[in-house]
Design an enzyme around this catalytic site. Structure first.
Site, PDB file in Angstrom:
ATOM      1  N   ASP A   1     -11.478  -9.002 -17.638  1.00 23.19           N
ATOM      2  CA  ASP A   1     -11.771 -10.227 -18.371  1.00 23.19           C
ATOM      3  C   ASP A   1     -10.448 -10.867 -18.750  1.00 23.19           C
ATOM      4  O   ASP A   1      -9.707 -10.340 -19.575  1.00 23.19           O
ATOM      5  CB  ASP A   1     -12.604  -9.882 -19.617  1.00 23.19           C
ATOM      6  CG  ASP A   1     -12.993 -11.113 -20.421  1.00 23.19           C
ATOM      7  OD1 ASP A   1     -12.490 -12.222 -20.116  1.00 23.19           O
ATOM      8  OD2 ASP A   1     -13.797 -10.962 -21.368  1.00 23.19           O
TER       9      ASP A   1
ATOM     10  N   HIS B   1       0.817  -1.225   0.000  1.00 21.52           N
ATOM     11  CA  HIS B   1       0.000   0.000   0.000  1.00 21.52           C
ATOM     12  C   HIS B   1       0.849   1.273   0.000  1.00 21.52           C
ATOM     13  O   HIS B   1       0.343   2.359  -0.287  1.00 21.52           O
ATOM     14  CB  HIS B   1      -0.937   0.004   1.204  1.00 21.52           C
ATOM     15  CG  HIS B   1      -2.202   0.784   0.995  1.00 21.52           C
ATOM     16  ND1 HIS B   1      -2.317   1.832   0.095  1.00 21.52           N
ATOM     17  CD2 HIS B   1      -3.435   0.669   1.578  1.00 21.52           C
ATOM     18  CE1 HIS B   1      -3.546   2.311   0.137  1.00 21.52           C
ATOM     19  NE2 HIS B   1      -4.246   1.631   1.012  1.00 21.52           N
TER      20      HIS B   1
END
Length: 436
Positions: A377, A165
């Site tokens: 996808d 992070h």
């Protein structure tokens, strides 16, 4: 060999683990951590991923396909294959040294997609779909900055990414995830090239002093909590927005309306004294707020946390519009001057970000329904759902996701103490907008 969380009923079994390297050598120099990156050294790695139906190829072919796609994606995001480095002056950098990322293949073949999606609470087994559990971002000095874990279910696949992070925020994370998906399905040129410049006001000469052992998270990781996904259809969000904007001139956004609803409902469920001061924190993207503007795909953290305070009595006795207005005022006021003031305040007192609910009356909203979480996808269709790991979860932590159906729908991942969650689930004002 089993992996995942330390629960008594582990569901994941490790099949293989390897290092994946970028398919091209990095030519990117060291990237200095900014005043938005450095405070994140004390928080956990980001853990987010997608649940998919089973692909129409063998698992061996899938693993090979994803490793290849990952290798190609890393060439566009060389910092993710590097490590953190602190120089003799105390400055922290990302070194794009091609050390590579970890790739894990695991199975949980007794689990079905419905086991993940059907229960009202997110099941603990989801936490096992992510690596580097509860790892603090400072550890990127000697651990991978990125780990990808592929978990086979009985009738599906979960693709989970764990990313440091201090290196990425949500915008950078999902840009990488989208690129990983594009490369895995054979796209030649990526649609959103990351920007690695380090010339903005966020880059500071101030050194963040850290303990030799590294910083620790500022909240309890062993607190008993419940986690639920509350879904709001686009139609429900429109009704909520219309309610907050009735006969008023300043327009309140859909997200601010939803945040105000949650602020009221959780405050009510917590049964706080009317004089108790409550805080609702919202993370805002500074890329378009800072002047000169940062690139929309600036790589790194470019977020600041806006706190809005009000007594429990005001939150509950005034109407929803009033709560939404308080949030709206602070978001609208967060302009270039405010961003720069935040930077100056940090420089006068450099420290890690104090994440948590320290007074029992705070909420922290993270992530965003604008993130392209369903634009992933890998070659056989979009995710069925997005889920997260155990990272950075405490009483009052909320994450906003887009709804899978689009059209303005929103999912809220809500983390609360058990008693508060029960109260929220029984709150008629809140639940009238919830679709599931």
């Amino acid at each position: 060999m089993e992996i995942g969380c330390s629960s008594s009923s582990q569901c994941c079994t490790l099949i293989s683990k390897c290092t994946v390297f970028p398919d091209k050598k990095s030519t990117l120099g060291d990237l200095k951590l900014s005043v938005s990156d450095l405070p994140m050294l004390s928080v956990h790695y980001i853990q987010k991923g997608g649940l998919f139906t089973s692909p129409p190829i063998s698992i061996e072919s899938l693993v090979a396909l994803l490793k290849s796609g990952l290798s190609q994606a890393l060439s566009h995001f060389p910092p993710l294959a590097g490590r953190l480095r602190t120089d003799s002056n105390g400055y922290v950098y990302i070194t794009s040294n091609d050390e590579g990322v970890e790739f894990i293949h695991a199975t949980a073949t007794k689990l079905y997609i419905c086991d993940i999606l059907a229960p009202p609470d997110v099941p603990d087994c989801v936490k096992e779909f992510f690596a580097l559990d509860r790892t603090v971002s400072y550890d990127g000095h000697f651990k991978p900055i990125l780990v990808v874990q592929i978990t086979e279910l009985a009738d599906g696949i979960f693709i989970g990414c764990t990313v440091n992070h201090a290196v990425t925020d949500g915008t950078s994370f999902w840009n990488f995830f989208n690129t990983f998906a594009e490369k895995s399905r054979g796209v030649k040129s990526i649609s959103k090239q990351p920007d690695f410049t380090r010339s903005s006001r966020l880059i500071s000469p101030v050194v963040l002093q850290l303990p030799k052992s590294g910083p620790k998270v500022s909240f309890s990781v062993n607190e008993p909590l419940r986690e639920r996904i509350f879904s709001f259809s686009g139609e429900a969000i429109k009704k909520l927005k219309a309610r907050t904007n009735k006969n008023k001139t300043v327009e309140i956004s859909s997200f601010q309306s939803l945040s105000a609803l949650l602020w009221r409902s959780v405050t009510r469920a917590r049964k706080l004294p009317s004089t108790k001061m409550t805080t609702f924190r919202m993370a805002v993207n500074c890329r378009h707020r800072l002047e000169p503007k940062l690139d929309p795909y600036y790589f790194g953290n470019a977020i600041q946390s806006i706190p809005t305070l009000a007594s429990a009595g005001d939150v509950l006795s005034r109407d929803l519009r009033w709560c939404a207005e308080q949030l709206n005022k602070n978001v609208m006021a967060h302009d270039n001057a405010t961003v720069r003031r935040f930077v100056e305040n940090w420089e006068s007192d450099p420290k890690c970000f104090p994440l948590g609910n320290f007074d029992g009356a705070s909420m922290t909203m993270g992530s965003s329904p604008r993130f392209p979480m369903y634009d992933n996808d890998f070659g056989w269709g979009r995710p069925l759902a997005v889920r997260s790991g155990r990272a950075n979860k405490f009483d009052g932590k909320i994450s906003a996701f887009p709804g899978r159906e689009g059209e303005g729908s929103v999912d809220l991942e809500v983390i609360l103490a058990a008693e508060t969650m029960a109260g929220l689930g029984a709150d008629s004002e809140f639940m009238q907008y919830v679709s599931k």
